[in-house]
Design an enzyme around this catalytic site. Structure first.
Site, PDB file in Angstrom:
ATOM      1  N   SER A 124      12.632-131.915 -65.861  1.00  0.00           N
ATOM      2  CA  SER A 124      12.657-130.579 -65.276  1.00  0.00           C
ATOM      3  C   SER A 124      12.558-130.666 -63.758  1.00  0.00           C
ATOM      4  CB  SER A 124      11.456-129.806 -65.818  1.00  0.00           C
ATOM      5  OG  SER A 124      11.223-128.636 -65.080  1.00  0.00           O
ATOM      6  N   TYR A 147       1.773-128.745 -67.517  1.00  0.00           N
ATOM      7  CA  TYR A 147       3.123-128.912 -68.080  1.00  0.00           C
ATOM      8  C   TYR A 147       3.946-129.850 -67.196  1.00  0.00           C
ATOM      9  CZ  TYR A 147       8.046-128.057 -68.826  1.00  0.00           C
ATOM     10  OH  TYR A 147       9.405-128.245 -69.014  1.00  0.00           O
ATOM     11  N   LYS A 151       5.730-133.895 -67.676  1.00  0.00           N
ATOM     12  CA  LYS A 151       7.100-134.361 -67.397  1.00  0.00           C
ATOM     13  C   LYS A 151       7.066-135.553 -66.428  1.00  0.00           C
ATOM     14  CE  LYS A 151       9.329-131.408 -69.960  1.00  0.00           C
ATOM     15  NZ  LYS A 151       9.916-131.854 -71.233  1.00  0.00           N
TER      16      LYS A 151
HETATM   17  P1  NAD Z   1      12.079-124.631 -76.994  1.00  0.00           P
HETATM   18  O1  NAD Z   1      10.625-124.393 -77.139  1.00  0.00           O
HETATM   19  O2  NAD Z   1      13.020-123.544 -77.330  1.00  0.00           O
HETATM   20  O3  NAD Z   1      12.491-125.932 -77.851  1.00  0.00           O
HETATM   21  C1  NAD Z   1      11.609-127.003 -78.066  1.00  0.00           C
HETATM   22  C2  NAD Z   1      11.598-127.289 -79.565  1.00  0.00           C
HETATM   23  O4  NAD Z   1      10.736-128.408 -79.817  1.00  0.00           O
HETATM   24  C3  NAD Z   1      11.064-126.113 -80.393  1.00  0.00           C
HETATM   25  O5  NAD Z   1      12.008-125.818 -81.401  1.00  0.00           O
HETATM   26  C4  NAD Z   1       9.743-126.620 -80.957  1.00  0.00           C
HETATM   27  O6  NAD Z   1       9.481-126.083 -82.243  1.00  0.00           O
HETATM   28  C5  NAD Z   1       9.974-128.132 -80.990  1.00  0.00           C
HETATM   29  N1  NAD Z   1       8.753-128.945 -80.900  1.00  0.00           N
HETATM   30  C6  NAD Z   1       7.756-128.878 -79.985  1.00  0.00           C
HETATM   31  N2  NAD Z   1       6.826-129.807 -80.219  1.00  0.00           N
HETATM   32  C7  NAD Z   1       7.233-130.515 -81.310  1.00  0.00           C
HETATM   33  C8  NAD Z   1       6.701-131.603 -82.037  1.00  0.00           C
HETATM   34  N3  NAD Z   1       5.523-132.171 -81.711  1.00  0.00           N
HETATM   35  N4  NAD Z   1       7.392-132.076 -83.114  1.00  0.00           N
HETATM   36  C9  NAD Z   1       8.559-131.498 -83.471  1.00  0.00           C
HETATM   37  N5  NAD Z   1       9.130-130.474 -82.817  1.00  0.00           N
HETATM   38  C10 NAD Z   1       8.470-129.972 -81.747  1.00  0.00           C
HETATM   39  O7  NAD Z   1      12.322-125.138 -75.489  1.00  0.00           O
HETATM   40  P2  NAD Z   1      13.682-125.338 -74.676  1.00  0.00           P
HETATM   41  O8  NAD Z   1      13.760-124.280 -73.639  1.00  0.00           O
HETATM   42  O9  NAD Z   1      14.825-125.545 -75.594  1.00  0.00           O
HETATM   43  O10 NAD Z   1      13.317-126.685 -73.918  1.00  0.00           O
HETATM   44  C11 NAD Z   1      13.677-127.950 -74.450  1.00  0.00           C
HETATM   45  C12 NAD Z   1      13.114-129.029 -73.542  1.00  0.00           C
HETATM   46  O11 NAD Z   1      13.611-128.848 -72.225  1.00  0.00           O
HETATM   47  C13 NAD Z   1      11.584-129.029 -73.421  1.00  0.00           C
HETATM   48  O12 NAD Z   1      11.136-130.371 -73.383  1.00  0.00           O
HETATM   49  C14 NAD Z   1      11.341-128.344 -72.100  1.00  0.00           C
HETATM   50  O13 NAD Z   1      10.142-128.765 -71.510  1.00  0.00           O
HETATM   51  C15 NAD Z   1      12.546-128.796 -71.298  1.00  0.00           C
HETATM   52  N6  NAD Z   1      12.888-127.879 -70.205  1.00  0.00           N
HETATM   53  C16 NAD Z   1      13.095-126.553 -70.477  1.00  0.00           C
HETATM   54  C17 NAD Z   1      13.389-125.682 -69.435  1.00  0.00           C
HETATM   55  C18 NAD Z   1      13.568-124.213 -69.702  1.00  0.00           C
HETATM   56  O14 NAD Z   1      13.418-123.423 -68.749  1.00  0.00           O
HETATM   57  N7  NAD Z   1      13.888-123.772 -70.911  1.00  0.00           N
HETATM   58  C19 NAD Z   1      13.519-126.170 -68.126  1.00  0.00           C
HETATM   59  C20 NAD Z   1      13.330-127.526 -67.887  1.00  0.00           C
HETATM   60  C21 NAD Z   1      13.013-128.381 -68.940  1.00  0.00           C
HETATM   61  C1  WQD Z   2      12.167-117.269 -61.865  1.00  0.00           C
HETATM   62  C2  WQD Z   2      11.901-116.315 -60.704  1.00  0.00           C
HETATM   63  C3  WQD Z   2       9.600-115.639 -60.519  1.00  0.00           C
HETATM   64  C4  WQD Z   2       9.461-113.410 -64.295  1.00  0.00           C
HETATM   65  C5  WQD Z   2       9.986-121.985 -64.972  1.00  0.00           C
HETATM   66  C6  WQD Z   2       9.104-123.208 -64.992  1.00  0.00           C
HETATM   67  C7  WQD Z   2       9.930-124.445 -64.744  1.00  0.00           C
HETATM   68  C8  WQD Z   2      11.120-124.519 -65.695  1.00  0.00           C
HETATM   69  C9  WQD Z   2      11.898-123.247 -65.755  1.00  0.00           C
HETATM   70  C10 WQD Z   2      10.573-125.869 -67.583  1.00  0.00           C
HETATM   71  C11 WQD Z   2      10.614-116.624 -59.934  1.00  0.00           C
HETATM   72  C12 WQD Z   2      10.470-114.445 -60.845  1.00  0.00           C
HETATM   73  C13 WQD Z   2       9.855-114.173 -63.213  1.00  0.00           C
HETATM   74  C14 WQD Z   2       9.196-112.023 -64.099  1.00  0.00           C
HETATM   75  C15 WQD Z   2       9.753-112.277 -61.771  1.00  0.00           C
HETATM   76  N1  WQD Z   2      10.699-124.749 -67.048  1.00  0.00           N
HETATM   77  N2  WQD Z   2      10.002-113.627 -61.970  1.00  0.00           N
HETATM   78  N3  WQD Z   2       9.354-111.515 -62.834  1.00  0.00           N
HETATM   79  O1  WQD Z   2       9.194-120.207 -62.546  1.00  0.00           O
HETATM   80  O2  WQD Z   2      11.476-120.881 -61.662  1.00  0.00           O
HETATM   81  O3  WQD Z   2      10.611-121.921 -63.704  1.00  0.00           O
HETATM   82  O4  WQD Z   2      11.005-122.126 -65.974  1.00  0.00           O
HETATM   83  O5  WQD Z   2      10.596-126.965 -67.081  1.00  0.00           O
HETATM   84  O6  WQD Z   2       9.076-125.540 -64.878  1.00  0.00           O
HETATM   85  O7  WQD Z   2       8.120-123.076 -63.976  1.00  0.00           O
HETATM   86  O8  WQD Z   2      11.330-119.575 -63.794  1.00  0.00           O
HETATM   87  O9  WQD Z   2      12.179-117.569 -64.917  1.00  0.00           O
HETATM   88  O10 WQD Z   2       9.690-117.892 -64.722  1.00  0.00           O
HETATM   89  O11 WQD Z   2      10.992-117.340 -62.675  1.00  0.00           O
HETATM   90  O12 WQD Z   2       9.875-111.773 -60.650  1.00  0.00           O
HETATM   91  O13 WQD Z   2       8.797-111.300 -65.017  1.00  0.00           O
HETATM   92  O14 WQD Z   2      11.703-114.992 -61.239  1.00  0.00           O
HETATM   93  O15 WQD Z   2       8.578-115.278 -59.627  1.00  0.00           O
HETATM   94  O16 WQD Z   2      10.862-116.336 -58.586  1.00  0.00           O
HETATM   95  P1  WQD Z   2      10.566-120.620 -62.808  1.00  0.00           P
HETATM   96  P2  WQD Z   2      11.037-118.067 -64.137  1.00  0.00           P
END
Ligand code: NAD
Ligand code: WQD
Length: 338
Positions: A124, A147, A151
């Site tokens: 991330s 969190y 990572k």
């Molecule tokens: P999500 O929660 O929709 O998907 C994650 C899945 O993993 C879920 O279906 C959950 O049930 C499963 N899971 C969690 N722990 C588990 C375990 N111990 N055993 C088996 N299954 C398990 O999340 P997502 O948005 O699809 O994110 C996927 C990955 O990408 C995550 O590692 C997240 O940290 C990373 N990521 C997400 C974002 C984002 O904004 N969505 C941004 C950067 C990184």
């Molecule tokens: C985006 C912008 C908020 C909600 C997060 C995690 C990051 C990554 C992606 C996993 C910001 C603003 C938000 C609301 C708002 N996840 N906002 N009102 O914070 O960039 O990233 O998700 O790795 O680690 O931190 O994403 O969508 O929460 O916010 O004004 O109700 O929207 O302040 O500027 P963020 P976000």
């Protein structure tokens, strides 16, 4: 290739599973459904036009993980499984460290025992800590919440494992802000409870589940004062995984790090207005205090992924809003409607 997709029922995993199948790979899903619903599987199978094997267990269970690897001959693993809510990680750090690190230990141990040498890992932009503007992959990594530390730590653990066994090939994919949904509107992001993230919150305002958007601060040093982020369509992100997996079959590098983002920043108000265009009318919002821990600006330098993977984003912010809106309209309560 035959690929194990951990967290394949989740938001990004489900979209990637579909693209892997479409690229000709065999996919097996493992998910404990702690943050997803079994209903997604039927929808995925309908889109894929085939049965998808699913193993419903917790990756922390090393015996079940071992048994899965012993009975299926995988060529590669894509590891999405993990807990991902920043605020919750501050409340429950032990759960986050245990789940996110433990699932990686369990998977990589099984990979090593069974000669599986390729892993694509969901990292991330959060690993750039407070230094997320124009980030290149060589920036130092650190975090500002548990969190994020999971990572940073998982990246380091994977690097150390790759030093000990140089036959391994790991991809660390640093996603920026994934949004959007499959063009069919049948799979998409399905947050439980009040959405933490901006796009699903706006979508729930648009569909009438929330009264108004709270804009977290309009006094940042940005063109309109609201936070700027690099939104990436989940379909572009999924394509990045297919490209990274294929790159792992030929690279000499034990560990490859790629940013997956567009390289462009969009403010909170710009995203809201783009969503209003998709919906066809204005949406209510109120400016409130900044959210603690937020950075002003985050966007990728995606040049390395563009060059080395032959990959780039193709979908605009308007596409992201149109596709999110289609998903939200067709499924006002997410998979609860299934
Ligand atoms: P999500 O929660 O929709 O998907 C994650 C899945 O993993 C879920 O279906 C959950 O049930 C499963 N899971 C969690 N722990 C588990 C375990 N111990 N055993 C088996 N299954 C398990 O999340 P997502 O948005 O699809 O994110 C996927 C990955 O990408 C995550 O590692 C997240 O940290 C990373 N990521 C997400 C974002 C984002 O904004 N969505 C941004 C950067 C990184
Ligand atoms: C985006 C912008 C908020 C909600 C997060 C995690 C990051 C990554 C992606 C996993 C910001 C603003 C938000 C609301 C708002 N996840 N906002 N009102 O914070 O960039 O990233 O998700 O790795 O680690 O931190 O994403 O969508 O929460 O916010 O004004 O109700 O929207 O302040 O500027 P963020 P976000």
């Amino acid at each position: 290739m035959k690929i194990l997709v951990s967290g394949g029922a989740g938001y990004i995993g489900s979209h990637t599973v579909l693209q892997l199948v479409q690229a000709g790979h065999d996919v097996v899903i493992v998910d404990n459904f702690s943050n997803s619903q079994p209903a997604v599987i039927g929808r995925l199978e309908a889109l894929a036009g085939r049965h998808l094997p699913v193993h419903a267990f917790d990756l922390l269970d090393e015996d079940k993980t071992e048994h899965l690897f012993a009975t299926e001959g995988f060529d590669a693993v894509i590891h999405f499984a993990g807990l991902k809510a920043v605020g919750e990680s501050v409340e429950k750090p032990l759960d986050y460290y245990e789940n996110n690190l433990g699932s990686t230990f369990s998977l990589v141990r099984a990979m090593r025992r069974h000669g599986v040498d390729k892993l694509v890992f969901s990292s991330s932009a959060t690993v750039y800590g407070t230094d997320q503007a124009g980030a290149t992959e060589d920036r130092p990594t650190f975090a500002t919440n548990p969190y994020g530390w999971t990572k940073v730590m998982q990246e380091q653990i994977l690097r150390d494992i790759a030093v000990a066994d140089p036959t391994l090939r790991f991809a660390l994919l640093r996603y920026f802000n994934p949004v959007g949904a499959h063009a069919s509107g049948t799979i998409g992001e399905n947050p439980s409870g009040i959405p933490n993230n901006l796009m699903p919150f706006i979508a729930q305002v648009a569909v009438g589940r929330r009264e108004r958007l709270n804009v977290f601060g309009d006094d940042y040093d940005t063109p309109d004062g609201t936070g700027v982020r690099d939104y990436i369509h989940v379909e572009d992100l999924a394509a990045g995984h297919v490209a990274a997996l294929e790159a792992l079959t030929s690279t000499e590098e034990p560990v490859s790090v790629w940013n997956l983002g567009s390289g462009r920043g969009t403010s909170v108000l710009e995203l809201l207005h783009a969503f209003e265009r998709a919906v066809g009318h204005e949406l209510p919002y109120e400016v409130v205090a900044r959210r603690p821990g937020d950075v002003a600006v985050s966007y990728a330098d995606p040049a390395k992924a563009n060059r080395e993977l032959g990959w780039q984003t193709t979908r605009s912010v308007d596409d992201m809003c149109a596709d999110t809106w289609r998903w939200q309209q067709q499924n006002p309560n997410g998979y609860d409607d299934a």
